[in-house]
Motif scaffolding. Structure first.
Motif, PDB file in Angstrom:
ATOM      1  N   ALA A   1       0.844  -1.189   0.000  1.00 26.09           N
ATOM      2  CA  ALA A   1       0.000   0.000   0.000  1.00 26.09           C
ATOM      3  C   ALA A   1       0.885   1.247   0.000  1.00 26.09           C
ATOM      4  CB  ALA A   1      -0.910   0.002   1.223  1.00 26.09           C
ATOM      5  N   THR A   2       0.494   2.243  -0.766  1.00 28.75           N
ATOM      6  CA  THR A   2       1.174   3.537  -0.750  1.00 28.75           C
ATOM      7  C   THR A   2       0.741   4.300   0.490  1.00 28.75           C
ATOM      8  OG1 THR A   2       1.309   3.628  -3.162  1.00 28.75           O
ATOM      9  CG2 THR A   2       1.425   5.722  -1.990  1.00 28.75           C
ATOM     10  N   VAL A   3       1.714   4.817   1.253  1.00 29.77           N
ATOM     11  CA  VAL A   3       1.389   5.513   2.499  1.00 29.77           C
ATOM     12  C   VAL A   3       2.149   6.832   2.584  1.00 29.77           C
ATOM     13  CG1 VAL A   3       0.966   3.336   3.713  1.00 29.77           C
ATOM     14  CG2 VAL A   3       3.226   4.409   3.866  1.00 29.77           C
ATOM     15  N   TRP A   4       1.605   7.724   3.401  1.00 33.85           N
ATOM     16  CA  TRP A   4       2.310   8.941   3.790  1.00 33.85           C
ATOM     17  C   TRP A   4       3.071   8.677   5.088  1.00 33.85           C
ATOM     18  CZ3 TRP A   4       2.580  13.365   0.891  1.00 33.85           C
ATOM     19  CH2 TRP A   4       1.698  13.459  -0.197  1.00 33.85           C
ATOM     20  N   SER A   5       4.025   9.532   5.397  1.00 33.70           N
ATOM     21  CA  SER A   5       4.848   9.367   6.590  1.00 33.70           C
ATOM     22  C   SER A   5       3.968   9.195   7.824  1.00 33.70           C
ATOM     23  CB  SER A   5       5.778  10.566   6.762  1.00 33.70           C
ATOM     24  OG  SER A   5       5.113  11.788   6.510  1.00 33.70           O
ATOM     25  N   GLY A   6       4.314   8.200   8.614  1.00 35.30           N
ATOM     26  CA  GLY A   6       3.479   7.814   9.743  1.00 35.30           C
ATOM     27  C   GLY A   6       2.609   6.624   9.419  1.00 35.30           C
ATOM     28  N   GLY A   7       2.664   6.147   8.162  1.00 38.21           N
ATOM     29  CA  GLY A   7       1.913   4.955   7.778  1.00 38.21           C
ATOM     30  C   GLY A   7       0.443   5.191   7.543  1.00 38.21           C
ATOM     31  N   VAL A   8       0.055   6.427   7.172  1.00 35.99           N
ATOM     32  CA  VAL A   8      -1.353   6.764   6.968  1.00 35.99           C
ATOM     33  C   VAL A   8      -1.644   6.919   5.481  1.00 35.99           C
ATOM     34  CG1 VAL A   8      -1.559   7.848   9.222  1.00 35.99           C
ATOM     35  CG2 VAL A   8      -0.873   9.226   7.251  1.00 35.99           C
ATOM     36  N   GLY A   9      -2.945   6.941   5.151  1.00 32.10           N
ATOM     37  CA  GLY A   9      -3.342   6.948   3.754  1.00 32.10           C
ATOM     38  C   GLY A   9      -3.576   8.304   3.149  1.00 32.10           C
ATOM     39  N   THR A  10      -3.622   9.365   3.956  1.00 28.89           N
ATOM     40  CA  THR A  10      -3.909  10.693   3.422  1.00 28.89           C
ATOM     41  C   THR A  10      -2.866  11.695   3.880  1.00 28.89           C
ATOM     42  OG1 THR A  10      -5.288  11.399   5.288  1.00 28.89           O
ATOM     43  CG2 THR A  10      -6.382  10.217   3.504  1.00 28.89           C
ATOM     44  N   ARG A  11      -2.651  12.693   3.033  1.00 27.64           N
ATOM     45  CA  ARG A  11      -1.692  13.752   3.356  1.00 27.64           C
ATOM     46  C   ARG A  11      -2.078  14.483   4.650  1.00 27.64           C
ATOM     47  NH1 ARG A  11       1.506  17.397   0.124  1.00 27.64           N
ATOM     48  NH2 ARG A  11       0.713  16.450  -1.781  1.00 27.64           N
ATOM     49  N   ALA A  12      -3.386  14.685   4.849  1.00 21.48           N
ATOM     50  CA  ALA A  12      -3.840  15.451   6.011  1.00 21.48           C
ATOM     51  C   ALA A  12      -3.469  14.780   7.327  1.00 21.48           C
ATOM     52  CB  ALA A  12      -5.349  15.656   5.943  1.00 21.48           C
ATOM     53  N   GLN A  13      -3.344  13.451   7.341  1.00 22.56           N
ATOM     54  CA  GLN A  13      -3.019  12.725   8.556  1.00 22.56           C
ATOM     55  C   GLN A  13      -1.532  12.412   8.683  1.00 22.56           C
ATOM     56  OE1 GLN A  13      -5.515   9.283   8.095  1.00 22.56           O
ATOM     57  NE2 GLN A  13      -7.335  10.307   8.903  1.00 22.56           N
ATOM     58  N   ALA A  14      -0.746  12.809   7.699  1.00 17.24           N
ATOM     59  CA  ALA A  14       0.669  12.447   7.684  1.00 17.24           C
ATOM     60  C   ALA A  14       1.416  13.053   8.863  1.00 17.24           C
ATOM     61  CB  ALA A  14       1.307  12.900   6.381  1.00 17.24           C
ATOM     62  N   ARG A  15       2.413  12.314   9.331  1.00 16.07           N
ATOM     63  CA  ARG A  15       3.306  12.806  10.372  1.00 16.07           C
ATOM     64  C   ARG A  15       4.493  13.451   9.678  1.00 16.07           C
ATOM     65  NH1 ARG A  15       5.329   8.124  13.604  1.00 16.07           N
ATOM     66  NH2 ARG A  15       3.130   8.003  14.186  1.00 16.07           N
ATOM     67  N   GLY A  16       4.500  14.757   9.634  1.00 16.91           N
ATOM     68  CA  GLY A  16       5.557  15.450   8.919  1.00 16.91           C
ATOM     69  C   GLY A  16       6.904  15.293   9.603  1.00 16.91           C
ATOM     70  N   VAL A  17       7.952  15.361   8.799  1.00 18.68           N
ATOM     71  CA  VAL A  17       9.310  15.290   9.339  1.00 18.68           C
ATOM     72  C   VAL A  17       9.895  16.697   9.294  1.00 18.68           C
ATOM     73  CG1 VAL A  17      10.225  14.647   7.067  1.00 18.68           C
ATOM     74  CG2 VAL A  17      11.598  14.259   9.106  1.00 18.68           C
ATOM     75  N   ARG A  18      10.486  17.107  10.410  1.00 19.60           N
ATOM     76  CA  ARG A  18      11.023  18.462  10.521  1.00 19.60           C
ATOM     77  C   ARG A  18      12.418  18.532   9.919  1.00 19.60           C
ATOM     78  NH1 ARG A  18       9.449  23.771  11.119  1.00 19.60           N
ATOM     79  NH2 ARG A  18      11.341  24.960  11.571  1.00 19.60           N
TER      80      ARG A  18
END
Length: 337
Positions: A216-233
């Motif tokens: 599955a394609t995921v955003w950082s943090g292992g979530v499916g949407t950009r809005a829920q992503a755990r951004g990296v500083r």
């Protein structure tokens, strides 16, 4: 002839002409012309010194989800308009369709300045925090001043969530793009040990997307949407680590019926709310895509030499039927015959 009779005859003739005109298909109303394009201008400067920065380029990324989803083989979700700054840092984008956009700026020299989404008071790594620029027909709109900061770097390892094994040739993206099966060097990919490096990012918090075949394609943090992503500083002139494990996800598969299959046929999944690319898979007689449970997506089959087809037999993103991904396998067939 009396004046009253003349007035009655004139009125009757005018009504008759209106009726004939409306009934005659040969007398069709000319379609309204397309609105004239507009433009965007801005000044690009070094955030610390105020000195102009030449040759930095800005992409005008539409806020509309359907426009974001209008990507195909080898393209990224950066829109179709843009411009680059001259030697004095003056940036002008011409022939821009009226609408609302956010600006993503990519400096020419990423050893001195980092990428940024343009905010009202400086850069950001989060698209939704960027300023929205409204382009009007026939008008050049001023965007917020672009203040570029020094760059930083993200490194990490991408692994199989089930086994912990490194995943080679995984895609790592701050802007989603549609991979090309023939030319797959569009952006950072992991090496044989699952390691990747992204350089030239501004010192902000960035969400990152990860994709690999069979996962599955995921955003950082292992979530499916950009809005829920755990951004990296990201920090200026420093390196930060972001590791990501990819889950197998839920199988979404189906048959593809078509007279003549496109040379590089693909089924693409887009986030139903934002239009962000959520998954891509190549097509043979069918396809087998994997998505994260909980995602709500719209599917498109770029499978024939005619127009792409959206689920279910829709002509475009807005009319496509959303699919809620759960933990049980899903079957969606495409009939392009």
């Amino acid at each position: 002839m009396s004046r009253n009779l003349l007035r009655q005859l004139t009125t009757t003739t005018a009504i008759a002409l209106l009726v004939v005109t409306a009934a005659d298909p040969a007398v069709a109303r000319t379609p309204d012309p397309a609105p004239a394009p507009g433009g965007v201008r801005a000044v690009v400067r070094d955030a610390a010194t105020g000195a102009p920065v030449p040759r930095a380029c800005a992409a005008l990324v539409p806020t509309d989800a359907a426009a974001l989803a209008a990507v195909t083989l080898g393209q990224d979700q950066l829109g179709r308009y843009g411009g680059c700054a001259d030697e004095q840092g003056n940036l002008v984008a011409d022939n821009v369709a009226p609408g609302e956009y956010r600006l993503l700026v990519r400096p020419y020299d990423t050893t001195r300045h980092g990428w940024q989404w343009v905010g009202r008071h400086g850069g950001t790594g989060e698209r939704e925090r960027a300023s929205v620029v409204r382009v009007r027909a026939g008008t050049v709109t001023s965007a917020p001043a672009i203040r570029l900061d020094p760059p930083g770097t993200i490194v990490g390892v991408v692994t199989n969530a089930a086994t912990g094994a490194p995943l080679p040739r995984a895609l790592v993206m701050v802007v989603p793009y549609v991979p090309d099966p023939k030319y797959d060097d569009h952006g950072p990919t992991t090496d044989e040990n699952g390691r990747y490096t992204i350089t030239g990012l501004g010192p902000y918090e960035w969400p990152v997307q990860f994709a690999a075949g069979g996962f599955a394609t995921v955003w950082s943090g292992g979530v499916g949407t950009r809005a829920q992503a755990r951004g990296v500083r990201v920090r200026a002139h420093q390196t930060v680590t972001l590791n990501q494990a990819l889950p197998a996800g839920t199988p979404v598969s189906g048959a593809v019926r078509v007279d003549e299959l496109l040379t590089y046929a693909q089924v693409l999944a887009f986030d139903a709310a934002t239009g962000d690319l959520a998954g891509v898979v190549d097509v043979g007689s069918g396809y087998a895509l994997r998505l994260l449970p909980g995602q709500r997506v719209k599917l498109r089959c770029d499978c024939s030499y005619a127009q792409p087809v959206w689920h279910r037999d829709a002509a475009g993103f807005d009319a496509a039927t959303p699919l809620r991904v759960r933990r049980t396998p899903v079957v969606v067939d495409f009939d392009l015959d």
